[in-house]
Design an enzyme around this catalytic site. Structure first.
Site, short mmCIF file in Angstrom:
data_model
loop_
_atom_site.label_atom_id
_atom_site.label_comp_id
_atom_site.label_asym_id
_atom_site.label_seq_id
_atom_site.Cartn_x
_atom_site.Cartn_y
_atom_site.Cartn_z
N ILE A 1 9.79 -16.26 -16.58
CA ILE A 1 10.73 -15.14 -16.65
C ILE A 1 11.92 -15.41 -15.73
CG2 ILE A 1 11.03 -12.67 -16.21
CD1 ILE A 1 8.11 -12.28 -16.90
N GLU B 1 5.15 -15.53 -12.45
CA GLU B 1 5.86 -15.12 -13.66
C GLU B 1 5.84 -16.21 -14.73
OE1 GLU B 1 9.14 -16.51 -10.74
OE2 GLU B 1 7.11 -15.70 -10.68
#
Length: 537
Positions: A415, A457
């Site tokens: 991300i 992430e």
């Protein structure tokens, strides 16, 4: 309004009717695809929906829908009523459905160029006084593959439920304008259905125990007070929809009596479970490897060995160390039963077997076993596979790709600017972004694909039998759609993007494959993020 605009309005009206009917076909196929045991029961519904689509599409001159519907109908006619769906015919139908899906726009705007996908099998109904919030929720739900409808009053909601029972209903306790009017509406609705509809209640004004009890008694699964943002609600809606359909338990039965074994097989299959029967205890190792059972049922006394001895052999293998073992025997001596369970067993059923007792025991043991397994192999935040199990699955898929001479791809996703999300909106919102991406991936990838949370992430995706170009196209489309998703944060919304690197297996080790995917991901970051890069083979 001039003639031209009237014609355009009429054309869009007809197009919506065809598109709506196409979605009915897609939803019906979803039911068939999800529950193979009940597929035959939906055949006539599927045929009627496809026939209606063909007639609508031909009448309104929507050729692509007409062709896709006609192909689907021709294939359905090859499916003998009352019989199971043949695998080869199922593959042909899946191809036809995908063609239809490509012809079916998700929105009524015919100029939309977005690539559609199949909706969930039944709708989600929203009954909120706040129409702005209802609109936001519908937009969010569409991104996650749901079909949602909002209602302005109790009469409309009641009529809709009579026509089509929803997957779940999100309702304000005061929907209708007066105190607890929403709860009263739900009470009347529930009386009309044999099985209750899961209800998610919201309230801005009353979180008292009296209101909560009344809501719970009419099927309320959740009660939010004060009201929460769309992100949290969608996570709850996901909990009560078919995304959590329980896979049938895989049960291995070892009984030297062929008649008893066949009886067990009939009972288990009737209960919707997948059964594998063996009558020779010397075949146990092969059966374990071939079938990978979740639950094992062993006859206590067999020629040449006992069930206890077989249980000890099974427990010597790490991967079956925690699989529940249930003994079957006419033995009524409690001390002997307890002794048997101390040697690797978990439960003891006395012959003759009561089918209800057997099924209840399997469900109880199976649920606990799955819960324990999930704790070991899944990430607690997202529900995806954890880092260790993802790598284990990758090793397995490499072996399978080698044996079947099939392509395999491994992708890593990160991300973009995730630290900034946490710093700006707080870690709870950051966690919700992680969960939303995990849900997004689960709903847009195949059941045969494996999705893991690699760490922080970062996510990892294993794509068996997938060429590099196809992997790039699929993940690029997911990336584009995810970047459009509005992430709620209180009264604000923001967008999040991700970068992706893909490597195709080239007779190398899992470690080498991961490293190439990681380098490709790094290249995506260097190229400015929010893109997909294919590693050099």
């Amino acid at each position: 309004m001039n003639d031209e605009s009237q014609k355009e309005k009429l054309r869009q009206h007809f197009a919506r009717r065809v598109t709506t009917q196409a979605r009915v076909v897609l939803d019906t196929w979803q039911k068939i695809h999800e529950d193979r045991d009940k597929a035959a029961a939906h055949r006539s519904e599927f045929a009627a929906a496809a026939d209606k689509l063909v007639r609508y599409a031909q009448r309104f001159e929507m050729d692509s829908h007409a062709r896709a519907g006609k192909t689907t109908l021709e294939l359905i006619n090859q499916w003998e009523p009352g019989t199971a769906l043949d695998e080869s015919l199922e593959r042909k139908l899946q191809d036809a459905i995908e063609t239809l899906s490509q012809s079916t726009l998700r929105r009524t705007d015919l100029n939309s160029s977005e690539s559609p996908h199949q909706f969930r099998r039944t709708p989600v109904y929203i009954a909120l006084a706040n129409q702005e919030m209802a609109g936001r929720l519908i937009r969010q739900l569409e991104f996650f593959g749901f079909r949602a409808s909002a209602f302005a009053n109790a009469e409309e909601l009641t009529e809709a439920c009579a026509l089509h029972k929803p997957e779940t209903i999100l309702v304000d306790v005061n929907f209708g304008g007066s105190p607890n009017a929403g709860i009263t509406t739900i009470e009347r609705l529930q009386e009309r259905h044999d099985t209750p509809i899961p209800i998610i209640f919201m309230s801005d004004e009353d979180g008292s125990i009296e209101t909560r009890l009344q809501a719970s008694r009419c099927g309320g699964e959740e009660f939010f007070y004060p009201a929460v943002d769309p992100g949290q609600l969608i996570e709850k809606i996901e909990t009560y929809t078919h995304g959590n359909t329980v896979e049938p338990y895989k049960v291995l039965v070892l009984d030297d009596s062929r008649a008893q074994a066949k009886y067990m097989e009939t009972v288990l299959k009737k209960a919707g479970m997948t059964a594998h029967i063996i009558t020779d205890p010397m075949q146990i190792i092969y059966a374990l490897e071939e079938f990978s059972p979740e639950i094992i049922i062993l006859d206590m006394y067999m020629p040449g060995c006992t069930g206890m001895e077989i249980a000890r052999v099974i427990r010597q293998q790490d991967r079956f160390h925690s699989v529940p073992i249930i003994y079957l025997s006419a033995e009524e001596d409690v001390s002997k039963q307890l002794h048997a369970m101390s040697l690797g067993g978990d439960d003891f059923l006395t012959k003759p077997i009561d089918p209800k007792h057997l099924i209840a025991t399997i469900h109880n043991r199976g649920r606990r076993a799955r819960s324990l397994l999930a704790l070991m192999i899944r990430d607690s935040l997202t529900g995806l596979f954890n880092h260790t199990h993802t790598l284990h699955l990758l090793d397995q898929e490499i072996v399978r790709a080698h044996q079947k001479n099939q392509p395999l791809c491994f992708a890593m996703i990160d991300i973009d600017y995730f630290k900034k999300v946490n710093d700006t909106f707080g870690h709870p919102i950051g966690d919700r972004v992680l969960r939303s991406l995990s849900m997004f991936l689960k709903q847009r990838l195949r059941k045969t694909d494996h999705i893991g949370r690699y760490g922080g992430e970062e996510f990892a995706i294993i794509l068996p039998n997938t060429r590099p170009s196809d992997a790039r196209n699929v993940l690029n489309e997911i990336r584009e759609r995810f970047s459009e998703l509005q992430q709620p944060a209180g009264d604000r919304e923001f967008n999040v993007t991700f970068s992706c690197g893909i490597a195709s297996w080239n007779d190398d080790t899992s470690q080498a494959l991961c490293e190439r995917a990681d380098r490709a991901l790094y290249s995506s970051k260097e190229l400015g993020r929010n893109c997909v890069t294919l590693a050099d083979s």
